[in-house]
Design a protein around this motif. Structure first.
Motif, PDB file in Angstrom:
ATOM      1  N   HIS A 119       0.804  -1.222   0.000  1.00  0.00           N
ATOM      2  CA  HIS A 119       0.000   0.000   0.000  1.00  0.00           C
ATOM      3  C   HIS A 119       0.841   1.279   0.000  1.00  0.00           C
ATOM      4  N   GLY A 120       2.154   1.169   0.032  1.00  0.00           N
ATOM      5  CA  GLY A 120       3.013   2.341   0.050  1.00  0.00           C
ATOM      6  C   GLY A 120       2.952   3.122   1.350  1.00  0.00           C
ATOM      7  N   LEU A 121       2.558   2.470   2.446  1.00  0.00           N
ATOM      8  CA  LEU A 121       2.437   3.121   3.751  1.00  0.00           C
ATOM      9  C   LEU A 121       3.687   2.845   4.574  1.00  0.00           C
ATOM     10  N   VAL A 122       4.316   3.899   5.066  1.00  0.00           N
ATOM     11  CA  VAL A 122       5.584   3.777   5.795  1.00  0.00           C
ATOM     12  C   VAL A 122       5.368   4.183   7.243  1.00  0.00           C
ATOM     13  N   PHE A 123       5.703   3.281   8.157  1.00  0.00           N
ATOM     14  CA  PHE A 123       5.502   3.522   9.587  1.00  0.00           C
ATOM     15  C   PHE A 123       6.776   3.213  10.358  1.00  0.00           C
ATOM     16  N   ASN A 124       6.931   3.880  11.527  1.00  0.00           N
ATOM     17  CA  ASN A 124       8.083   3.602  12.385  1.00  0.00           C
ATOM     18  C   ASN A 124       7.677   3.135  13.783  1.00  0.00           C
ATOM     19  N   SER A 125       6.371   2.858  13.980  1.00  0.00           N
ATOM     20  CA  SER A 125       5.906   2.452  15.307  1.00  0.00           C
ATOM     21  C   SER A 125       4.515   1.845  15.197  1.00  0.00           C
ATOM     22  N   VAL A 126       4.116   1.160  16.266  1.00  0.00           N
ATOM     23  CA  VAL A 126       2.792   0.554  16.295  1.00  0.00           C
ATOM     24  C   VAL A 126       2.352   0.373  17.742  1.00  0.00           C
ATOM     25  N   LEU A 127       1.080   0.662  17.987  1.00  0.00           N
ATOM     26  CA  LEU A 127       0.475   0.355  19.276  1.00  0.00           C
ATOM     27  C   LEU A 127      -0.306  -0.942  19.111  1.00  0.00           C
ATOM     28  N   ALA A 128       0.108  -1.973  19.827  1.00  0.00           N
ATOM     29  CA  ALA A 128      -0.571  -3.267  19.793  1.00  0.00           C
ATOM     30  C   ALA A 128      -1.499  -3.367  20.988  1.00  0.00           C
ATOM     31  N   ASN A 129      -2.757  -3.726  20.740  1.00  0.00           N
ATOM     32  CA  ASN A 129      -3.740  -3.896  21.803  1.00  0.00           C
ATOM     33  C   ASN A 129      -4.323  -5.300  21.751  1.00  0.00           C
ATOM     34  N   LEU A 130      -4.475  -5.904  22.913  1.00  0.00           N
ATOM     35  CA  LEU A 130      -5.123  -7.206  23.046  1.00  0.00           C
ATOM     36  C   LEU A 130      -6.402  -7.015  23.846  1.00  0.00           C
ATOM     37  N   TYR A 131      -7.539  -7.188  23.167  1.00  0.00           N
ATOM     38  CA  TYR A 131      -8.844  -7.126  23.815  1.00  0.00           C
ATOM     39  C   TYR A 131      -9.210  -8.562  24.176  1.00  0.00           C
ATOM     40  N   ARG A 132      -9.189  -8.877  25.467  1.00  0.00           N
ATOM     41  CA  ARG A 132      -9.285 -10.273  25.899  1.00  0.00           C
ATOM     42  C   ARG A 132     -10.658 -10.875  25.653  1.00  0.00           C
ATOM     43  N   ASP A 133     -11.678 -10.063  25.686  1.00  0.00           N
ATOM     44  CA  ASP A 133     -13.052 -10.488  25.362  1.00  0.00           C
ATOM     45  C   ASP A 133     -13.865  -9.221  25.144  1.00  0.00           C
ATOM     46  N   GLY A 134     -15.200  -9.366  25.048  1.00  0.00           N
ATOM     47  CA  GLY A 134     -16.045  -8.219  24.752  1.00  0.00           C
ATOM     48  C   GLY A 134     -16.097  -7.162  25.829  1.00  0.00           C
ATOM     49  N   ARG A 135     -15.579  -7.444  27.012  1.00  0.00           N
ATOM     50  CA  ARG A 135     -15.572  -6.445  28.086  1.00  0.00           C
ATOM     51  C   ARG A 135     -14.429  -5.452  27.934  1.00  0.00           C
ATOM     52  N   ASP A 136     -13.376  -5.821  27.209  1.00  0.00           N
ATOM     53  CA  ASP A 136     -12.248  -4.907  26.998  1.00  0.00           C
ATOM     54  C   ASP A 136     -12.622  -3.885  25.921  1.00  0.00           C
ATOM     55  N   THR A 137     -12.240  -2.643  26.156  1.00  0.00           N
ATOM     56  CA  THR A 137     -12.691  -1.545  25.296  1.00  0.00           C
ATOM     57  C   THR A 137     -11.594  -0.499  25.119  1.00  0.00           C
ATOM     58  N   VAL A 138     -11.898   0.476  24.259  1.00  0.00           N
ATOM     59  CA  VAL A 138     -11.163   1.742  24.245  1.00  0.00           C
ATOM     60  C   VAL A 138     -12.206   2.842  24.070  1.00  0.00           C
ATOM     61  N   GLY A 139     -12.079   3.895  24.876  1.00  0.00           N
ATOM     62  CA  GLY A 139     -13.080   4.967  24.878  1.00  0.00           C
ATOM     63  C   GLY A 139     -12.877   5.964  23.757  1.00  0.00           C
ATOM     64  N   TRP A 140     -13.760   6.944  23.705  1.00  0.00           N
ATOM     65  CA  TRP A 140     -13.734   7.955  22.654  1.00  0.00           C
ATOM     66  C   TRP A 140     -12.451   8.787  22.712  1.00  0.00           C
ATOM     67  N   HIS A 141     -11.804   8.930  21.580  1.00  0.00           N
ATOM     68  CA  HIS A 141     -10.580   9.724  21.503  1.00  0.00           C
ATOM     69  C   HIS A 141     -10.239   9.972  20.033  1.00  0.00           C
ATOM     70  N   SER A 142      -9.329  10.894  19.809  1.00  0.00           N
ATOM     71  CA  SER A 142      -8.715  11.101  18.502  1.00  0.00           C
ATOM     72  C   SER A 142      -7.215  10.906  18.651  1.00  0.00           C
ATOM     73  N   ASP A 143      -6.598  10.355  17.639  1.00  0.00           N
ATOM     74  CA  ASP A 143      -5.137  10.206  17.643  1.00  0.00           C
ATOM     75  C   ASP A 143      -4.548  11.480  17.044  1.00  0.00           C
ATOM     76  N   ASP A 144      -4.467  12.520  17.875  1.00  0.00           N
ATOM     77  CA  ASP A 144      -4.075  13.842  17.387  1.00  0.00           C
ATOM     78  C   ASP A 144      -2.900  14.429  18.164  1.00  0.00           C
ATOM     79  N   GLU A 145      -2.089  13.564  18.771  1.00  0.00           N
ATOM     80  CA  GLU A 145      -0.906  14.053  19.483  1.00  0.00           C
ATOM     81  C   GLU A 145       0.060  14.725  18.506  1.00  0.00           C
TER      82      GLU A 145
END
Length: 215
Positions: free
Chosen positions: A110-136
């Motif tokens: 896809h021609g996409l170049v990255f130097n980092s990654v955030l890996a998340n493991l959601y163990r089941d349906g109770r694990d979540t991430v809340g409302w946010h923007s990746d705007d740092e």
């Protein structure tokens, strides 16, 4: 239990399910491929990621208190790809073989170049991430973020930052790829809500490009 048993489904993929196709979201640049990785490959990648990544609680600073997020995480990348998020500073661990292979696939396909990654493991349906923007600031004004999902399907939601009105929901499938670019982070927030009845885990990798000079 094998990954194929955990994430079995009867959905038939269309011939172009591996292609990134635009999603209709006003002002945003959002693209999605339901089957970026074929089923057998996605199964193998899930197992490798589950076993290779040193998963740990993701600790955030909320109103001066350290709180463990409802998921396990790991920040991986080049040595200078330090990320500051929600009052915490994350120094990257070295690329694991499978995460590095996925990074290289994104560049080659896809021609996409990255130097980092955030890996998340959601163990089941109770694990979540809340409302946010990746705007740092270290992500730049219009960051490109590639979100690769392996495991139990979960619903990814977007809403307007200005009005907080719901804008779009996307079912992120096993082996799927979602790419957010352009003004997406400036205009919208996203979240992964709880999902009752989901017992199987999900692994999500959000590839990013950190500008060390902006941190």
């Amino acid at each position: 239990m094998a990954a194929s048993d955990l994430f079995d489904d009867d959905r038939a993929s269309s011939p172009d399910a591996s292609r990134l196709r635009p999603l209709d979201l006003a002002g945003a640049d959002l693209r999605y491929a339901e089957r970026a990785w074929p089923r057998a490959e996605a199964d193998a990648l899930y197992v490798a990621l589950r076993d290779e990544i040193p998963w740990a609680p993701h600790v955030l600073n909320i109103f001066g208190r350290e709180v463990a997020a409802p998921r396990l995480s790991c920040w991986i990348g080049d040595a200078d790809a330090v990320y500051v998020y929600s009052g915490a500073r994350f120094t990257p661990l070295a690329w694991t073989p499978t995460v590095a292979r996925l990074r290289d696939m994104l560049r080659e396909r896809h021609g996409l170049v990255f130097n980092s990654v955030l890996a998340n493991l959601y163990r089941d349906g109770r694990d979540t991430v809340g409302w946010h923007s990746d705007d740092e600031s270290e992500l730049g004004a219009e960051p490109v973020i590639a979100s690769a999902s392996f495991g139990a399907p979960r619903t990814f939601r977007l809403r307007s930052r200005r009005t907080r009105e719901a804008a779009l929901s996307v079912e992120l499938a096993h082996g799927s790829l979602l790419v957010m670019a352009g003004a997406t982070q400036r205009l919208y927030q996203h979240a992964l809500p709880r999902r009752a009845g989901v017992a199987a885990p999900r692994i999500n990798l959000t590839f990013r490009r950190i500008d060390a000079r902006a941190g």
